[in-house]
Write a protein that holds these residues in place. Sequence first.
Motif, PDB file in Angstrom:
ATOM      1  N   GLU A 334      50.765  91.387   8.204  1.00  0.00           N
ATOM      2  CA  GLU A 334      49.681  90.665   7.548  1.00  0.00           C
ATOM      3  C   GLU A 334      50.188  89.298   7.085  1.00  0.00           C
ATOM      4  O   GLU A 334      50.906  89.190   6.095  1.00  0.00           O
ATOM      5  CB  GLU A 334      49.157  91.470   6.353  1.00  0.00           C
ATOM      6  CG  GLU A 334      48.609  92.839   6.720  1.00  0.00           C
ATOM      7  CD  GLU A 334      47.311  92.750   7.495  1.00  0.00           C
ATOM      8  OE1 GLU A 334      46.654  91.678   7.445  1.00  0.00           O
ATOM      9  OE2 GLU A 334      46.933  93.733   8.158  1.00  0.00           O
ATOM     10  N   GLU A 335      49.805  88.234   7.797  1.00  0.00           N
ATOM     11  CA  GLU A 335      50.354  86.910   7.537  1.00  0.00           C
ATOM     12  C   GLU A 335      50.081  86.433   6.110  1.00  0.00           C
ATOM     13  O   GLU A 335      50.933  85.811   5.465  1.00  0.00           O
ATOM     14  CB  GLU A 335      49.780  85.903   8.537  1.00  0.00           C
ATOM     15  CG  GLU A 335      50.280  86.086   9.957  1.00  0.00           C
ATOM     16  CD  GLU A 335      51.777  85.836  10.081  1.00  0.00           C
ATOM     17  OE1 GLU A 335      52.317  85.062   9.256  1.00  0.00           O
ATOM     18  OE2 GLU A 335      52.399  86.415  10.980  1.00  0.00           O
ATOM     19  N   ARG A 336      48.890  86.703   5.600  1.00  0.00           N
ATOM     20  CA  ARG A 336      48.550  86.239   4.238  1.00  0.00           C
ATOM     21  C   ARG A 336      49.523  86.822   3.213  1.00  0.00           C
ATOM     22  O   ARG A 336      49.990  86.123   2.311  1.00  0.00           O
ATOM     23  CB  ARG A 336      47.122  86.659   3.901  1.00  0.00           C
ATOM     24  CG  ARG A 336      46.684  86.312   2.471  1.00  0.00           C
ATOM     25  CD  ARG A 336      45.279  86.802   2.207  1.00  0.00           C
ATOM     26  NE  ARG A 336      45.200  88.255   2.243  1.00  0.00           N
ATOM     27  CZ  ARG A 336      45.440  89.033   1.170  1.00  0.00           C
ATOM     28  NH1 ARG A 336      45.799  88.484   0.025  1.00  0.00           N
ATOM     29  NH2 ARG A 336      45.322  90.344   1.255  1.00  0.00           N
ATOM     30  N   LEU A 337      49.852  88.090   3.365  1.00  0.00           N
ATOM     31  CA  LEU A 337      50.742  88.735   2.416  1.00  0.00           C
ATOM     32  C   LEU A 337      52.192  88.322   2.648  1.00  0.00           C
ATOM     33  O   LEU A 337      52.974  88.217   1.700  1.00  0.00           O
ATOM     34  CB  LEU A 337      50.587  90.252   2.523  1.00  0.00           C
ATOM     35  CG  LEU A 337      49.202  90.768   2.125  1.00  0.00           C
ATOM     36  CD1 LEU A 337      49.077  92.260   2.411  1.00  0.00           C
ATOM     37  CD2 LEU A 337      48.922  90.495   0.649  1.00  0.00           C
ATOM     38  N   ILE A 338      52.545  88.076   3.904  1.00  0.00           N
ATOM     39  CA  ILE A 338      53.894  87.569   4.182  1.00  0.00           C
ATOM     40  C   ILE A 338      54.118  86.249   3.452  1.00  0.00           C
ATOM     41  O   ILE A 338      55.135  86.045   2.777  1.00  0.00           O
ATOM     42  CB  ILE A 338      54.104  87.389   5.699  1.00  0.00           C
ATOM     43  CG1 ILE A 338      54.127  88.747   6.400  1.00  0.00           C
ATOM     44  CG2 ILE A 338      55.399  86.631   5.982  1.00  0.00           C
ATOM     45  CD1 ILE A 338      54.126  88.659   7.914  1.00  0.00           C
ATOM     46  N   GLU A 339      53.176  85.336   3.568  1.00  0.00           N
ATOM     47  CA  GLU A 339      53.310  84.041   2.912  1.00  0.00           C
ATOM     48  C   GLU A 339      53.294  84.177   1.390  1.00  0.00           C
ATOM     49  O   GLU A 339      54.049  83.503   0.681  1.00  0.00           O
ATOM     50  CB  GLU A 339      52.178  83.108   3.370  1.00  0.00           C
ATOM     51  CG  GLU A 339      52.275  82.692   4.830  1.00  0.00           C
ATOM     52  CD  GLU A 339      53.514  81.876   5.133  1.00  0.00           C
ATOM     53  OE1 GLU A 339      54.063  81.240   4.207  1.00  0.00           O
ATOM     54  OE2 GLU A 339      53.949  81.871   6.294  1.00  0.00           O
ATOM     55  N   ALA A 340      52.448  85.061   0.873  1.00  0.00           N
ATOM     56  CA  ALA A 340      52.344  85.225  -0.583  1.00  0.00           C
ATOM     57  C   ALA A 340      53.655  85.732  -1.172  1.00  0.00           C
ATOM     58  O   ALA A 340      54.154  85.193  -2.177  1.00  0.00           O
ATOM     59  CB  ALA A 340      51.206  86.189  -0.917  1.00  0.00           C
ATOM     60  N   TYR A 341      54.245  86.745  -0.561  1.00  0.00           N
ATOM     61  CA  TYR A 341      55.475  87.305  -1.113  1.00  0.00           C
ATOM     62  C   TYR A 341      56.680  86.417  -0.831  1.00  0.00           C
ATOM     63  O   TYR A 341      57.595  86.324  -1.660  1.00  0.00           O
ATOM     64  CB  TYR A 341      55.704  88.717  -0.574  1.00  0.00           C
ATOM     65  CG  TYR A 341      54.867  89.755  -1.290  1.00  0.00           C
ATOM     66  CD1 TYR A 341      55.091  90.036  -2.637  1.00  0.00           C
ATOM     67  CD2 TYR A 341      53.851  90.438  -0.639  1.00  0.00           C
ATOM     68  CE1 TYR A 341      54.323  90.974  -3.310  1.00  0.00           C
ATOM     69  CE2 TYR A 341      53.078  91.385  -1.306  1.00  0.00           C
ATOM     70  CZ  TYR A 341      53.324  91.645  -2.645  1.00  0.00           C
ATOM     71  OH  TYR A 341      52.565  92.572  -3.317  1.00  0.00           O
ATOM     72  N   SER A 342      56.724  85.767   0.321  1.00  0.00           N
ATOM     73  CA  SER A 342      57.860  84.873   0.579  1.00  0.00           C
ATOM     74  C   SER A 342      57.846  83.706  -0.397  1.00  0.00           C
ATOM     75  O   SER A 342      58.904  83.225  -0.818  1.00  0.00           O
ATOM     76  CB  SER A 342      57.831  84.377   2.027  1.00  0.00           C
ATOM     77  OG  SER A 342      56.645  83.641   2.298  1.00  0.00           O
ATOM     78  N   ALA A 343      56.666  83.251  -0.808  1.00  0.00           N
ATOM     79  CA  ALA A 343      56.589  82.174  -1.800  1.00  0.00           C
ATOM     80  C   ALA A 343      57.124  82.638  -3.144  1.00  0.00           C
ATOM     81  O   ALA A 343      57.793  81.877  -3.865  1.00  0.00           O
ATOM     82  CB  ALA A 343      55.142  81.708  -1.932  1.00  0.00           C
ATOM     83  N   LYS A 344      56.863  83.889  -3.502  1.00  0.00           N
ATOM     84  CA  LYS A 344      57.375  84.411  -4.768  1.00  0.00           C
ATOM     85  C   LYS A 344      58.900  84.484  -4.758  1.00  0.00           C
ATOM     86  O   LYS A 344      59.557  84.134  -5.736  1.00  0.00           O
ATOM     87  CB  LYS A 344      56.785  85.793  -5.044  1.00  0.00           C
ATOM     88  CG  LYS A 344      55.298  85.781  -5.368  1.00  0.00           C
ATOM     89  CD  LYS A 344      54.806  87.179  -5.695  1.00  0.00           C
ATOM     90  CE  LYS A 344      53.320  87.148  -6.050  1.00  0.00           C
ATOM     91  NZ  LYS A 344      52.824  88.490  -6.465  1.00  0.00           N
ATOM     92  N   VAL A 345      59.454  84.938  -3.628  1.00  0.00           N
ATOM     93  CA  VAL A 345      60.912  85.034  -3.547  1.00  0.00           C
ATOM     94  C   VAL A 345      61.526  83.644  -3.500  1.00  0.00           C
ATOM     95  O   VAL A 345      62.591  83.400  -4.076  1.00  0.00           O
ATOM     96  CB  VAL A 345      61.331  85.871  -2.317  1.00  0.00           C
ATOM     97  CG1 VAL A 345      62.833  86.057  -2.283  1.00  0.00           C
ATOM     98  CG2 VAL A 345      60.643  87.224  -2.353  1.00  0.00           C
ATOM     99  N   LYS A 346      60.864  82.718  -2.839  1.00  0.00           N
ATOM    100  CA  LYS A 346      61.333  81.328  -2.808  1.00  0.00           C
ATOM    101  C   LYS A 346      61.430  80.781  -4.228  1.00  0.00           C
ATOM    102  O   LYS A 346      62.419  80.128  -4.592  1.00  0.00           O
ATOM    103  CB  LYS A 346      60.376  80.473  -1.982  1.00  0.00           C
ATOM    104  CG  LYS A 346      60.676  78.981  -2.036  1.00  0.00           C
ATOM    105  CD  LYS A 346      59.558  78.190  -1.384  1.00  0.00           C
ATOM    106  CE  LYS A 346      59.783  76.690  -1.552  1.00  0.00           C
ATOM    107  NZ  LYS A 346      58.665  75.902  -1.015  1.00  0.00           N
TER     108      LYS A 346
END
Length: 556
Positions: A334-346
């Motif tokens: 799920e691309e939307r969730l991939i981007e959301a969580y990767s932003a949090k880890v970033k």
Amino acid sequence: MRREPNLLSGGYFNPAQLLTVWSALYTNRYLTPVGSTGALLVTDPSTSESEMTHRTSEGLGYGMLISSLLASTQDQDLAKLQEQFDGMLIAVREAMRLGEGLPAWSLDIRNGEIVLNDAHPDWGPQNSATDAELDIWFALKLALDLVAQGKWQSNPQYQEIKDKIKELIKDRAVTDLGNDQLVLDPSEDWGSRSGQVHLNPSYLRIAYFKMMAEESTGEERTFFEELARDSLTVLNNIYDRYGDIPDWVEVRGGDLRVSDSETPGHLTEPRFDSLRWPIGVAMSAILFNDQEAREFCRKVLEKAGTDSSIIWQTSGTDQADNAMAYLVALGSGEERLIEAYSAKVKGYFNSNSFGEAERYFNNSLPLIALLLAEYMRRQPPAVVQPVPTPAPLMDPALAASMRESAMHPTVGTVHTGRPMVGGQAVSQSSDVGEELTAKLEAIVQPLISSSSELQAGQVIRVKVNVHFQRDESGEWVSGQVTFPDVVTGEESRRPIDRSVLDSIQAAVNAANISLAPISDQDKQDLYKLSGLANLTSDYQQTGVIINFDFPILADN
């Protein structure tokens, strides 16, 4: 104005920048030399003074995994990373001596030597911990790949210790609960009782088990295939019962049913222990095109969305929570969730929070998650069936006739064409034909319902890949339905259960069709999709691809 480093790119992270984090944490803070032996232990610098000597096989597993993933995903400091890896391997070898097999889990340094940590005698420092051993095994697999690629120098101990750990896991740390239902023990020394296993679900490194199966033959290959299969079944059973993955549960034989932990101090709650389960599941979804693992990731995220605290309700470790949820999102696709969580880890890494040395667990898991993501991105894609050429529209007169009679009035309703097997039609007027097409309609219906932009009268060709084992029993051993999205052409895949395989076999027999061996590549593709082993010389294999036409009709 100071600009933050741009770690994020398309949902992934720059491993060269993560090397800086490794140096700040492991090289300068966590890696502890042991006398003059060249050994390196990983120290967990917790805030409690009594815990300053908390050094475990888990730490060695994390350190070896991170260092080998760093070397696998970039080209800097390769010699230094191997030197550190080899230092931890010396410690692993000593821990295996102290553990009299698999590595002892709790270690200390005394007079320049590695010894058992007796600060926690009730915990049994000599016990092994299978999560650590599995991480060490995978790190050694990566090390051998690095040697093959010319990045690292050869070390004969890589293969020797890797093989030994795999052998000991199989022989000492897996319980058969009956009916060939295999469950990983938390240790070779404890956790298994008559008819049940005291399980830490986060230890289930499903992808590692599949890798072990890939490099095995015969009964050993079957063993690890079944262990991977049953591990995902257990995780599904746990999630269906609790709505999350807790730290500890009891698993009983028969139907791999789960219940609350019966061991004091090992709570059935989703705390910090349970954080690691995405490692094995997400890797299986991505590296092995494991649709069941992908569906499990999606099931978890349907509940959690972008709030990882819903997955791990009481862990209190936001950095590690989000990093592991990032792996779940990758596994889900799920691309939307991939981007959301990767932003949090970033945000966590860019805030320099990783510099707080006491956050050993919080710091290690994000590094593992991000490096695994990059490692998986660089691997060749799982073998998939080629995307079929879009079929032409159904004959307009037939479509009009069907629409007029209101046989199939809604979008996504399946009307089954005649099954074609090896170029020959299976009669739908026969009992076997009707039974077969009804079962296949039930499989394909949800796939069609989720497809985008269906057109009136669109004909979709659905492939049914079946593998036939010509041994004494003559059983069908595997099957897969593939369904192409109308617009994107991307294929959804679902396994075929036993009853459908039996119906397909009956239809083929009724049509008196002679099966010819399929190509070696087709065999490998099918086995990859089905999660089964490669072929052995024990029996001859043949296979067949069965095509069905499903006209799709839409409302006016």
